[in-house]
Design a protein around this motif. Structure first.
Motif, PDB file in Angstrom:
ATOM      1  N   GLY A  73       0.589  -1.067  -0.012  1.00 42.00           N
ATOM      2  CA  GLY A  73       0.091  -0.242  -0.208  1.00 42.00           C
ATOM      3  C   GLY A  73       0.693   1.286  -0.100  1.00 42.00           C
ATOM      4  N   GLY A  74       2.155   1.208  -0.426  1.00 38.63           N
ATOM      5  CA  GLY A  74       2.753   2.364  -0.392  1.00 38.63           C
ATOM      6  C   GLY A  74       4.287   2.161  -1.100  1.00 38.63           C
ATOM      7  N   ILE A  75       5.097   3.031  -0.829  1.00 41.51           N
ATOM      8  CA  ILE A  75       6.463   2.763  -1.119  1.00 41.51           C
ATOM      9  C   ILE A  75       7.220   2.284  -0.133  1.00 41.51           C
ATOM     10  CG2 ILE A  75       8.688   4.418  -2.032  1.00 41.51           C
ATOM     11  CD1 ILE A  75       6.526   6.687  -2.884  1.00 41.51           C
ATOM     12  N   THR A  76       8.260   1.407  -0.741  1.00 41.27           N
ATOM     13  CA  THR A  76       9.001   0.366   0.356  1.00 41.27           C
ATOM     14  C   THR A  76      10.378   0.575   0.003  1.00 41.27           C
ATOM     15  OG1 THR A  76       8.918  -1.464  -0.909  1.00 41.27           O
ATOM     16  CG2 THR A  76       6.997  -1.043   0.666  1.00 41.27           C
ATOM     17  N   ASP A  77      11.409  -0.123   0.446  1.00 37.05           N
ATOM     18  CA  ASP A  77      12.626  -0.379   0.350  1.00 37.05           C
ATOM     19  C   ASP A  77      12.906  -0.751  -1.127  1.00 37.05           C
ATOM     20  OD1 ASP A  77      13.905   0.977   2.609  1.00 37.05           O
ATOM     21  OD2 ASP A  77      13.746  -0.906   3.595  1.00 37.05           O
ATOM     22  N   LYS A  78      11.843  -1.725  -1.464  1.00 33.78           N
ATOM     23  CA  LYS A  78      12.097  -2.266  -2.738  1.00 33.78           C
ATOM     24  C   LYS A  78      12.054  -1.319  -3.878  1.00 33.78           C
ATOM     25  CE  LYS A  78      10.119  -7.130  -1.706  1.00 33.78           C
ATOM     26  NZ  LYS A  78       8.967  -7.988  -2.285  1.00 33.78           N
ATOM     27  N   ASP A  79      11.122  -0.460  -3.831  1.00 36.36           N
ATOM     28  CA  ASP A  79      11.062   0.708  -4.735  1.00 36.36           C
ATOM     29  C   ASP A  79      12.119   1.383  -4.742  1.00 36.36           C
ATOM     30  OD1 ASP A  79       8.233  -0.216  -5.487  1.00 36.36           O
ATOM     31  OD2 ASP A  79       7.653   0.772  -3.346  1.00 36.36           O
TER      32      ASP A  79
END
Length: 92
Positions: A73-79
């Protein structure tokens, strides 16, 4: 999911990227249409290897990459990681 402050800090090391509408986004204009297509192919290989895929919009010579971890549901370290990899591909 990263906070707005964490995202802002990450963007300091990601030239060309912006945080807007809940995603990380970067548009790149290539010299030729096929250069953009080749960059998309190289990004796709990296994304597939990580099982984390950007949304990609191709408009003639301009390619826009958008990153968000839908399952979180949002921006993570993966992004953030994939944004750095995309930069390495398109800026070479």
């Amino acid at each position: 999911m990263l906070s707005d402050e964490q995202i802002a800090a990450a963007l300091a090391d990601l030239p060309g990227w912006e945080h807007a509408d809940g995603v990380l986004r970067r548009s790149v204009t290539f010299p030729r249409f096929l250069d953009g297509i080749e960059a998309v192919r190289r990004v796709a290989e990296q994304a597939e290897a990580r099982d984390h895929h950007p949304d990609i919009d191709i408009r003639w010579r301009t390619v826009t990459f958008a990153l968000v971890t839908h399952s979180q549901g949002g921006i993570t370290d993966k992004d953030v990681e994939l944004a750095g990899i995309i930069n390495a591909v398109v800026d070479r």
